[in-house]
Design a protein around this motif. Structure first.
Motif, PDB file in Angstrom:
ATOM      1  N   THR A  52      21.522  57.545  27.444  1.00 29.31           N
ATOM      2  CA  THR A  52      21.754  57.080  28.872  1.00 29.31           C
ATOM      3  C   THR A  52      23.468  57.276  29.004  1.00 29.31           C
ATOM      4  O   THR A  52      24.200  57.582  28.209  1.00 29.31           O
ATOM      5  CB  THR A  52      21.294  55.686  28.835  1.00 29.31           C
ATOM      6  OG1 THR A  52      21.903  54.964  27.949  1.00 29.31           O
ATOM      7  CG2 THR A  52      19.773  55.529  28.771  1.00 29.31           C
ATOM      8  N   GLY A  53      23.463  57.075  30.275  1.00 31.60           N
ATOM      9  CA  GLY A  53      25.040  57.000  30.567  1.00 31.60           C
ATOM     10  C   GLY A  53      25.222  58.490  31.424  1.00 31.60           C
ATOM     11  O   GLY A  53      24.539  59.069  32.075  1.00 31.60           O
ATOM     12  N   LYS A  54      26.461  58.573  31.394  1.00 32.42           N
ATOM     13  CA  LYS A  54      26.919  59.897  32.084  1.00 32.42           C
ATOM     14  C   LYS A  54      26.464  61.205  31.721  1.00 32.42           C
ATOM     15  O   LYS A  54      26.004  61.873  32.696  1.00 32.42           O
ATOM     16  CB  LYS A  54      28.439  59.974  32.037  1.00 32.42           C
ATOM     17  CG  LYS A  54      29.200  60.928  33.034  1.00 32.42           C
ATOM     18  CD  LYS A  54      30.756  60.916  32.739  1.00 32.42           C
ATOM     19  CE  LYS A  54      31.405  61.568  33.737  1.00 32.42           C
ATOM     20  NZ  LYS A  54      32.774  61.752  33.805  1.00 32.42           N
ATOM     21  N   ILE A  55      25.928  61.222  30.318  1.00 31.70           N
ATOM     22  CA  ILE A  55      25.374  62.648  29.925  1.00 31.70           C
ATOM     23  C   ILE A  55      24.030  62.932  30.789  1.00 31.70           C
ATOM     24  O   ILE A  55      23.957  64.073  30.976  1.00 31.70           O
ATOM     25  CB  ILE A  55      25.112  62.671  28.434  1.00 31.70           C
ATOM     26  CG1 ILE A  55      24.711  63.887  28.005  1.00 31.70           C
ATOM     27  CG2 ILE A  55      24.006  61.343  28.196  1.00 31.70           C
ATOM     28  CD1 ILE A  55      24.825  64.080  26.476  1.00 31.70           C
ATOM     29  N   ASN A  56      23.290  61.833  31.120  1.00 31.41           N
ATOM     30  CA  ASN A  56      22.115  62.320  31.901  1.00 31.41           C
ATOM     31  C   ASN A  56      22.102  61.670  33.026  1.00 31.41           C
ATOM     32  O   ASN A  56      20.887  61.603  33.708  1.00 31.41           O
ATOM     33  CB  ASN A  56      20.849  61.712  30.817  1.00 31.41           C
ATOM     34  CG  ASN A  56      20.450  62.862  29.771  1.00 31.41           C
ATOM     35  OD1 ASN A  56      20.464  63.912  30.195  1.00 31.41           O
ATOM     36  ND2 ASN A  56      20.155  62.402  28.481  1.00 31.41           N
ATOM     37  N   GLY A  57      22.887  60.890  33.672  1.00 31.59           N
ATOM     38  CA  GLY A  57      23.001  60.000  34.787  1.00 31.59           C
ATOM     39  C   GLY A  57      22.121  58.932  34.929  1.00 31.59           C
ATOM     40  O   GLY A  57      21.381  58.734  35.861  1.00 31.59           O
ATOM     41  N   VAL A  58      21.280  58.644  33.851  1.00 37.26           N
ATOM     42  CA  VAL A  58      20.454  57.251  34.007  1.00 37.26           C
ATOM     43  C   VAL A  58      20.933  56.307  33.173  1.00 37.26           C
ATOM     44  O   VAL A  58      21.907  56.326  32.111  1.00 37.26           O
ATOM     45  CB  VAL A  58      19.157  57.838  33.500  1.00 37.26           C
ATOM     46  CG1 VAL A  58      18.394  59.040  34.179  1.00 37.26           C
ATOM     47  CG2 VAL A  58      19.138  58.302  31.891  1.00 37.26           C
ATOM     48  N   SER A 111      24.883  45.006  26.727  1.00 38.46           N
ATOM     49  CA  SER A 111      24.077  43.630  26.735  1.00 38.46           C
ATOM     50  C   SER A 111      24.331  42.944  28.011  1.00 38.46           C
ATOM     51  O   SER A 111      25.108  42.526  28.524  1.00 38.46           O
ATOM     52  CB  SER A 111      24.694  42.760  25.478  1.00 38.46           C
ATOM     53  OG  SER A 111      23.946  41.629  25.597  1.00 38.46           O
ATOM     54  N   VAL A 112      22.962  42.550  28.403  1.00 33.04           N
ATOM     55  CA  VAL A 112      22.694  41.693  29.785  1.00 33.04           C
ATOM     56  C   VAL A 112      22.586  40.281  29.275  1.00 33.04           C
ATOM     57  O   VAL A 112      23.423  39.514  29.721  1.00 33.04           O
ATOM     58  CB  VAL A 112      21.557  42.282  30.508  1.00 33.04           C
ATOM     59  CG1 VAL A 112      21.493  41.267  31.760  1.00 33.04           C
ATOM     60  CG2 VAL A 112      22.080  43.833  30.969  1.00 33.04           C
ATOM     61  N   ASN A 113      21.661  39.965  28.595  1.00 31.56           N
ATOM     62  CA  ASN A 113      21.476  38.573  28.122  1.00 31.56           C
ATOM     63  C   ASN A 113      20.632  38.510  26.983  1.00 31.56           C
ATOM     64  O   ASN A 113      19.379  38.689  26.866  1.00 31.56           O
ATOM     65  CB  ASN A 113      20.819  37.796  29.199  1.00 31.56           C
ATOM     66  CG  ASN A 113      20.451  36.143  28.752  1.00 31.56           C
ATOM     67  OD1 ASN A 113      20.329  36.096  27.990  1.00 31.56           O
ATOM     68  ND2 ASN A 113      20.345  35.565  30.062  1.00 31.56           N
ATOM     69  N   ARG A 114      21.192  38.844  25.653  1.00 24.50           N
ATOM     70  CA  ARG A 114      20.469  38.794  24.345  1.00 24.50           C
ATOM     71  C   ARG A 114      19.396  37.608  24.313  1.00 24.50           C
ATOM     72  O   ARG A 114      18.154  37.999  23.617  1.00 24.50           O
ATOM     73  CB  ARG A 114      21.515  38.918  23.196  1.00 24.50           C
ATOM     74  CG  ARG A 114      22.128  40.296  23.283  1.00 24.50           C
ATOM     75  CD  ARG A 114      22.850  40.509  21.838  1.00 24.50           C
ATOM     76  NE  ARG A 114      23.290  41.764  21.710  1.00 24.50           N
ATOM     77  CZ  ARG A 114      22.750  43.052  21.481  1.00 24.50           C
ATOM     78  NH1 ARG A 114      21.814  42.945  21.322  1.00 24.50           N
ATOM     79  NH2 ARG A 114      23.634  44.045  21.474  1.00 24.50           N
ATOM     80  N   GLU A 115      19.814  36.512  24.663  1.00 26.63           N
ATOM     81  CA  GLU A 115      18.951  35.413  24.472  1.00 26.63           C
ATOM     82  C   GLU A 115      17.439  35.572  25.005  1.00 26.63           C
ATOM     83  O   GLU A 115      16.705  35.137  24.741  1.00 26.63           O
ATOM     84  CB  GLU A 115      19.633  33.991  24.718  1.00 26.63           C
ATOM     85  CG  GLU A 115      20.807  33.793  24.013  1.00 26.63           C
ATOM     86  CD  GLU A 115      22.059  34.458  24.231  1.00 26.63           C
ATOM     87  OE1 GLU A 115      22.081  34.822  25.369  1.00 26.63           O
ATOM     88  OE2 GLU A 115      22.947  34.625  23.328  1.00 26.63           O
ATOM     89  N   ALA A 116      17.828  36.109  26.466  1.00 28.73           N
ATOM     90  CA  ALA A 116      16.535  36.473  27.164  1.00 28.73           C
ATOM     91  C   ALA A 116      15.781  37.891  26.766  1.00 28.73           C
ATOM     92  O   ALA A 116      14.861  38.046  27.464  1.00 28.73           O
ATOM     93  CB  ALA A 116      17.102  36.305  28.629  1.00 28.73           C
ATOM     94  N   LYS A 117      16.428  38.414  25.953  1.00 26.97           N
ATOM     95  CA  LYS A 117      15.759  39.655  25.052  1.00 26.97           C
ATOM     96  C   LYS A 117      15.936  40.692  26.239  1.00 26.97           C
ATOM     97  O   LYS A 117      14.948  41.394  26.393  1.00 26.97           O
ATOM     98  CB  LYS A 117      14.342  39.379  24.702  1.00 26.97           C
ATOM     99  CG  LYS A 117      14.354  38.569  23.484  1.00 26.97           C
ATOM    100  CD  LYS A 117      15.262  39.132  22.490  1.00 26.97           C
ATOM    101  CE  LYS A 117      15.144  38.049  21.415  1.00 26.97           C
ATOM    102  NZ  LYS A 117      16.200  38.038  20.146  1.00 26.97           N
ATOM    103  N   LEU A 118      17.220  40.883  27.095  1.00 23.07           N
ATOM    104  CA  LEU A 118      17.509  41.836  27.976  1.00 23.07           C
ATOM    105  C   LEU A 118      18.849  42.692  27.718  1.00 23.07           C
ATOM    106  O   LEU A 118      19.445  41.867  27.692  1.00 23.07           O
ATOM    107  CB  LEU A 118      17.468  41.226  29.465  1.00 23.07           C
ATOM    108  CG  LEU A 118      16.373  40.503  29.702  1.00 23.07           C
ATOM    109  CD1 LEU A 118      16.594  39.640  31.100  1.00 23.07           C
ATOM    110  CD2 LEU A 118      15.092  41.361  30.076  1.00 23.07           C
ATOM    111  N   ASP A 119      18.575  43.808  27.503  1.00 20.88           N
ATOM    112  CA  ASP A 119      19.918  44.607  27.233  1.00 20.88           C
ATOM    113  C   ASP A 119      19.629  46.055  28.073  1.00 20.88           C
ATOM    114  O   ASP A 119      18.691  46.438  28.413  1.00 20.88           O
ATOM    115  CB  ASP A 119      19.876  45.223  25.833  1.00 20.88           C
ATOM    116  CG  ASP A 119      20.010  44.051  24.808  1.00 20.88           C
ATOM    117  OD1 ASP A 119      20.979  43.173  25.064  1.00 20.88           O
ATOM    118  OD2 ASP A 119      19.163  43.758  23.957  1.00 20.88           O
ATOM    119  N   LEU A 120      20.948  46.652  28.326  1.00 20.29           N
ATOM    120  CA  LEU A 120      21.139  48.089  28.826  1.00 20.29           C
ATOM    121  C   LEU A 120      21.361  48.918  27.937  1.00 20.29           C
ATOM    122  O   LEU A 120      22.127  48.499  26.873  1.00 20.29           O
ATOM    123  CB  LEU A 120      21.982  47.783  30.058  1.00 20.29           C
ATOM    124  CG  LEU A 120      21.947  47.204  31.262  1.00 20.29           C
ATOM    125  CD1 LEU A 120      22.762  47.106  32.297  1.00 20.29           C
ATOM    126  CD2 LEU A 120      20.329  47.653  32.079  1.00 20.29           C
TER     127      LEU A 120
END
Length: 120
Positions: A52-58, A111-120
């Motif tokens: 993900t990121g710049k390499i694929n634009g997603v 990391s968006v919210n590790r306690e909530a189990k949400l990451d980017l």
């Protein structure tokens, strides 16, 4: 869609890991390169990963269901409604949701919210 990908293997601890170092820059969308990797790495290849990121634009939202926490429930608690998008289910019962990065030059946190189990 002509995304760059790279092969991964399963490490001794059961986690997925890139087969080779430099995957960030060596990921390829060339079928001839993919075939070379298949011939060279053979059965070590457990699957293919999309950087993900710049390499694929997603970018991807990683929703985990583990350690007694359900990331989907966390999203509901936060009042988040997910749009329809490409996704893949994960072994834990979670999912990776993929989104087009409107500006691929923006750095997204890992990391968006590790306690909530949400990451980017």
């Amino acid at each position: 869609m002509n995304y760059k990908i790279f092969p991964y293997e399963i490490a001794h601890d059961g986690r997925k890991k890139p087969i080779f170092t430099g995957w960030e820059t060596q990921a390829s969308n060339d079928p001839a390169i993919h075939q070379q990797w298949i011939e060279f790495y053979g059965k070590r290849i457990a699957g293919w990963a999309l950087p993900t990121g710049k390499i694929n634009g997603v970018f991807a939202l990683d929703i985990d269901v583990k350690d007694g926490v359900n990331g989907f429930d966390s999203l509901k608690t936060l009042g988040v409604t997910l749009p329809h998008t490409a996704f893949q289910n994960t072994p834990s019962g979670g999912a990776h949701l993929f989104f087009k990065a409107d500006n691929p030059n923006i750095h997204y946190p890992t990391s968006v919210n590790r306690e909530a189990k949400l990451d980017l």
